[in-house]
Enzyme design. Structure first.
Site, PDB file in Angstrom:
ATOM      1  N   GLY A  40       0.839  -1.199   0.000  1.00  5.33           N
ATOM      2  CA  GLY A  40       0.000   0.000   0.000  1.00  5.33           C
ATOM      3  C   GLY A  40       0.867   1.239   0.000  1.00  5.33           C
ATOM      4  N   ARG A  43      -1.511   7.591   1.674  1.00  4.88           N
ATOM      5  CA  ARG A  43      -0.831   8.495   2.621  1.00  4.88           C
ATOM      6  C   ARG A  43      -1.652   8.719   3.885  1.00  4.88           C
ATOM      7  NH1 ARG A  43       3.760   9.757   2.297  1.00  4.88           N
ATOM      8  NH2 ARG A  43       3.616  12.018   2.415  1.00  4.88           N
ATOM      9  N   LYS A  47       2.967   9.054   8.973  1.00  3.56           N
ATOM     10  CA  LYS A  47       3.323   9.929  10.103  1.00  3.56           C
ATOM     11  C   LYS A  47       3.731  11.295   9.541  1.00  3.56           C
ATOM     12  CE  LYS A  47       6.139   6.487  11.517  1.00  3.56           C
ATOM     13  NZ  LYS A  47       5.517   5.346  10.904  1.00  3.56           N
ATOM     14  N   ASP A  71       0.130  -0.841  -4.952  1.00  7.16           N
ATOM     15  CA  ASP A  71      -1.187  -0.201  -5.036  1.00  7.16           C
ATOM     16  C   ASP A  71      -1.036   1.300  -4.826  1.00  7.16           C
ATOM     17  OD1 ASP A  71      -4.314  -0.580  -4.767  1.00  7.16           O
ATOM     18  OD2 ASP A  71      -3.744   0.753  -3.122  1.00  7.16           O
ATOM     19  N   TYR A  76      -3.644   9.824  -4.137  1.00  8.85           N
ATOM     20  CA  TYR A  76      -2.553   9.737  -3.153  1.00  8.85           C
ATOM     21  C   TYR A  76      -1.441  10.749  -3.476  1.00  8.85           C
ATOM     22  CZ  TYR A  76      -4.605   5.090  -2.142  1.00  8.85           C
ATOM     23  OH  TYR A  76      -5.448   4.051  -1.853  1.00  8.85           O
ATOM     24  N   LYS A 105      -5.818   4.182  -9.473  1.00  6.39           N
ATOM     25  CA  LYS A 105      -7.275   4.396  -9.369  1.00  6.39           C
ATOM     26  C   LYS A 105      -7.684   5.773  -9.878  1.00  6.39           C
ATOM     27  CE  LYS A 105      -6.844   1.840  -5.074  1.00  6.39           C
ATOM     28  NZ  LYS A 105      -5.650   2.405  -4.433  1.00  6.39           N
ATOM     29  N   HIS A 138     -12.204   4.470  -8.020  1.00  3.08           N
ATOM     30  CA  HIS A 138     -11.838   4.504  -6.592  1.00  3.08           C
ATOM     31  C   HIS A 138     -13.063   4.427  -5.675  1.00  3.08           C
ATOM     32  CE1 HIS A 138      -8.305   6.068  -3.934  1.00  3.08           C
ATOM     33  NE2 HIS A 138      -9.120   5.315  -3.216  1.00  3.08           N
ATOM     34  N   SER A 176     -13.635  -0.100  -6.686  1.00  2.66           N
ATOM     35  CA  SER A 176     -13.211  -0.055  -5.287  1.00  2.66           C
ATOM     36  C   SER A 176     -14.349   0.582  -4.495  1.00  2.66           C
ATOM     37  CB  SER A 176     -11.932   0.781  -5.165  1.00  2.66           C
ATOM     38  OG  SER A 176     -11.548   0.929  -3.817  1.00  2.66           O
ATOM     39  N   LYS A 277       0.258  -1.249   4.121  1.00  2.00           N
ATOM     40  CA  LYS A 277       1.126  -0.087   3.856  1.00  2.00           C
ATOM     41  C   LYS A 277       2.247  -0.074   4.879  1.00  2.00           C
ATOM     42  CE  LYS A 277       2.624   4.140   5.112  1.00  2.00           C
ATOM     43  NZ  LYS A 277       3.205   4.495   6.430  1.00  2.00           N
ATOM     44  N   SER A 278       3.457   0.103   4.430  1.00  2.00           N
ATOM     45  CA  SER A 278       4.550   0.406   5.354  1.00  2.00           C
ATOM     46  C   SER A 278       5.638   1.140   4.585  1.00  2.00           C
ATOM     47  CB  SER A 278       5.130  -0.865   5.989  1.00  2.00           C
ATOM     48  OG  SER A 278       6.135  -0.494   6.923  1.00  2.00           O
ATOM     49  N   THR A 279       6.308   2.063   5.294  1.00  2.00           N
ATOM     50  CA  THR A 279       7.497   2.693   4.718  1.00  2.00           C
ATOM     51  C   THR A 279       8.726   2.287   5.535  1.00  2.00           C
ATOM     52  OG1 THR A 279       6.888   4.661   5.976  1.00  2.00           O
ATOM     53  CG2 THR A 279       6.390   4.697   3.628  1.00  2.00           C
ATOM     54  N   ASN A 280       8.541   1.295   6.406  1.00  2.00           N
ATOM     55  CA  ASN A 280       9.636   0.811   7.251  1.00  2.00           C
ATOM     56  C   ASN A 280      10.179  -0.479   6.646  1.00  2.00           C
ATOM     57  OD1 ASN A 280      10.317  -1.294   9.479  1.00  2.00           O
ATOM     58  ND2 ASN A 280      10.660   0.689  10.449  1.00  2.00           N
TER      59      ASN A 280
HETATM   60  N1  LIG Z   1      -9.345   1.839  -2.180  1.00  2.00           N
HETATM   61  C1  LIG Z   1      -9.437   2.625  -1.128  1.00  2.00           C
HETATM   62  O1  LIG Z   1     -10.397   3.389  -0.968  1.00  2.00           O
HETATM   63  C2  LIG Z   1      -8.364   2.583  -0.078  1.00  2.00           C
HETATM   64  C3  LIG Z   1      -8.576   3.187   1.167  1.00  2.00           C
HETATM   65  C4  LIG Z   1      -7.562   3.112   2.132  1.00  2.00           C
HETATM   66  C5  LIG Z   1      -6.375   2.443   1.851  1.00  2.00           C
HETATM   67  N2  LIG Z   1      -6.175   1.885   0.605  1.00  2.00           N
HETATM   68  C6  LIG Z   1      -4.914   1.174   0.269  1.00  2.00           C
HETATM   69  O2  LIG Z   1      -4.635   0.230   1.296  1.00  2.00           O
HETATM   70  C7  LIG Z   1      -3.356   0.500   1.865  1.00  2.00           C
HETATM   71  C8  LIG Z   1      -3.318   0.110   3.330  1.00  2.00           C
HETATM   72  O3  LIG Z   1      -4.302   0.737   4.089  1.00  2.00           O
HETATM   73  P1  LIG Z   1      -3.964   1.696   5.319  1.00  2.00           P
HETATM   74  O4  LIG Z   1      -2.737   2.470   5.057  1.00  2.00           O
HETATM   75  O5  LIG Z   1      -5.212   2.424   5.641  1.00  2.00           O
HETATM   76  O6  LIG Z   1      -3.762   0.713   6.557  1.00  2.00           O
HETATM   77  P2  LIG Z   1      -2.854  -0.497   7.010  1.00  2.00           P
HETATM   78  O7  LIG Z   1      -1.973  -1.016   5.950  1.00  2.00           O
HETATM   79  O8  LIG Z   1      -3.818  -1.425   7.656  1.00  2.00           O
HETATM   80  O9  LIG Z   1      -1.968   0.155   8.167  1.00  2.00           O
HETATM   81  C9  LIG Z   1      -0.825   0.923   7.915  1.00  2.00           C
HETATM   82  C10 LIG Z   1      -0.195   1.276   9.270  1.00  2.00           C
HETATM   83  O10 LIG Z   1       0.310   0.083   9.886  1.00  2.00           O
HETATM   84  C11 LIG Z   1       1.695   0.214  10.183  1.00  2.00           C
HETATM   85  N3  LIG Z   1       2.296  -1.106   9.944  1.00  2.00           N
HETATM   86  C12 LIG Z   1       2.593  -1.670   8.741  1.00  2.00           C
HETATM   87  N4  LIG Z   1       3.083  -2.914   8.908  1.00  2.00           N
HETATM   88  C13 LIG Z   1       3.092  -3.153  10.233  1.00  2.00           C
HETATM   89  C14 LIG Z   1       3.482  -4.266  11.028  1.00  2.00           C
HETATM   90  N5  LIG Z   1       3.963  -5.391  10.485  1.00  2.00           N
HETATM   91  N6  LIG Z   1       3.375  -4.171  12.374  1.00  2.00           N
HETATM   92  C15 LIG Z   1       2.893  -3.041  12.951  1.00  2.00           C
HETATM   93  N7  LIG Z   1       2.496  -1.957  12.252  1.00  2.00           N
HETATM   94  C16 LIG Z   1       2.580  -2.007  10.897  1.00  2.00           C
HETATM   95  C17 LIG Z   1       2.204   1.297   9.246  1.00  2.00           C
HETATM   96  O11 LIG Z   1       3.290   1.985   9.801  1.00  2.00           O
HETATM   97  P3  LIG Z   1       4.777   1.975   9.107  1.00  2.00           P
HETATM   98  O12 LIG Z   1       4.638   2.557   7.740  1.00  2.00           O
HETATM   99  O13 LIG Z   1       5.582   2.843  10.033  1.00  2.00           O
HETATM  100  O14 LIG Z   1       5.228   0.545   9.089  1.00  2.00           O
HETATM  101  C18 LIG Z   1       0.977   2.215   9.156  1.00  2.00           C
HETATM  102  O15 LIG Z   1       0.925   3.108  10.253  1.00  2.00           O
HETATM  103  C19 LIG Z   1      -3.136   1.998   1.593  1.00  2.00           C
HETATM  104  O16 LIG Z   1      -1.777   2.344   1.681  1.00  2.00           O
HETATM  105  C20 LIG Z   1      -3.714   2.109   0.195  1.00  2.00           C
HETATM  106  O17 LIG Z   1      -2.761   1.642  -0.760  1.00  2.00           O
HETATM  107  C21 LIG Z   1      -7.159   1.922  -0.349  1.00  2.00           C
END
Ligand SMILES: NC(=O)c1ccc[n+]([C@@H]2O[C@H](COP(=O)([O-])OP(=O)(O)OC[C@H]3O[C@@H](n4cnc5c(N)ncnc54)[C@H](OP(=O)(O)O)[C@@H]3O)[C@@H](O)[C@H]2O)c1
Length: 329
Positions: A40, A43, A47, A71, A76, A105, A138, A176, A277-280
């Protein structure tokens, strides 16, 4: 997807030259294949200290770690950095373009049929690519440039998506945030079944009815916000499970994984493509390391029991707009 088919697909695991395990793929209804996990790049959870440069770096690290699916989305505003990460990985000979699977998207203010192809061309220019693998509407909701409601129906938008595919600008098209009624309506009115529906799926929003409906129509579900309220960015009053939940911790200990990996594997067991999503760098690597174990049906069911139909993403300011999708579960 039937458990048998899922088991078959998930056994097709290959290795790249450096020895990193490649994610398996799911078959799409148009004959293409989609890697079973995506990085992912949204944004929404970034942080304050995170920059667009971190997105470029994350994309590169992900490809290096063996991810093949990224993705992104026009909204974004990071397609350029995603493209730079891809270009660097290709220049460094980690992969070729055809090894990668890129999803982007269409945003809600470009829903008129004649706006779709130009919007995709704009995304491609930013990404530095000749085509994407998957282009998604989207949201079913249409808005004007100022964010107020617009009266464009998603059937009109879908016709523009079909044109984009015919032009070879995208290999597959999908949606989506569409609910069951909207998907059924789209299929009934256009006879073209989306390849994918990207929706929120996590332990507090298991979406069993919508996922089952999509899979019954041959539509692959991509699951966004896969960690739900597990991760620390959520408020103190957020519902369980958190990362220290005893049910998840017991599974993590059993398999020698983290609770985050258990939740990603839970989605994969259900035939869903998770989009962590992660940038780590360490967490990027960790999140992809979920293809060497599986959860039992009883463990999947135990995670399903956390469901509370509570969304991370609800966009309540659109609640009164026509075609707002989140009134169904
Ligand atoms: N289609 C849509 O409408 C829609 C909506 C929302 C999101 N998305 C897509 O889905 C992706 C993911 O969703 P999201 O960003 O909302 O949530 P997510 O992936 O559930 O959570 C991301 C958060 O979790 C942390 N994280 C990642 N891996 C981890 C791990 N192994 N252990 C602990 N913490 C962890 C990340 O921090 P760090 O970066 O510091 O690791 C970040 O703060 C988005 O980036 C986007 O591409 C799509």
């Amino acid at each position: 997807m039937s458990p048998l088919l899922l088991a078959f697909v998930l056994t097709i695991i290959s290795y790249n030259e450096a020895g990193a395990v490649q994610p398996p793929t799911f078959k799409l209804n148009d004959g293409n294949e989609i890697p079973a996990i995506a990085l992912g790049t949204g944004r929404g959870t970034a942080k304050e200290s995170e920059t667009l440069e971190d997105v470029r770096q994350a994309v590169y690290w992900a490809i290096e770690a063996g991810y093949r699916h990224i993705d992104t989305a026009a909204v974004y505003f990071d397609e350029e950095q995603v493209g730079q990460g891809i270009a660097q990985a290709i220049a460094d000979k980690l992969v070729t373009r055809k090894d990668l699977y890129i999803t982007t998207k269409l945003w809600n203010d470009k829903h008129r049929r004649e706006q779709v192809v130009p919007a995709l061309k704009d995304s491609l220019k930013k990404l530095g690519l000749e085509y994407v693998d998957l282009y998604l509407i989207h949201f079913p909701v249409a808005v004007k440039a100022d964010g107020t409601s617009d009266d464009v129906h998603y059937v009109d938008t879908w016709k523009g998506m079909m044109e984009a595919k015919e032009l070879g600008l995208t290999r597959s098209i999908g949606v989506s945030n569409f609910n069951t009624t909207q998907i059924a309506d789209l299929i009934q009115r256009t006879k073209v079944v989306p390849a994918v529906n990207e929706i929120e799926v996590n332990p507090t929003l298991t979406q069993e009815a919508l996922v089952n409906y999509c899979q019954s129509q041959g539509i692959v579900v991509m699951g966004y916000s896969p960690f739900g309220f597990l991760v620390s960015r959520r408020s103190a009053s957020a519902p369980p499970p958190r990362s220290d939940d005893p049910v998840l911790v017991a599974m993590a200990q059993k398999y020698g994984k983290t609770t985050a990996q258990i939740v990603l594997r839970y989605l994969i067991e259900r035939g869903i493509v998770p989009i962590p999503k992660s940038t780590n760098k360490a967490r990027i690597v960790q999140n992809k390391d979920v293809f060497d174990f599986s959860l039992t049906p009883a463990e999947v069911e135990a995670i399903n029991k956390f469901n509370k139909n509570i969304r991370v993403i609800s966009i309540s300011s659109w609640k009164n707009y026509p075609l707002y999708p989140f009134c169904e579960y």
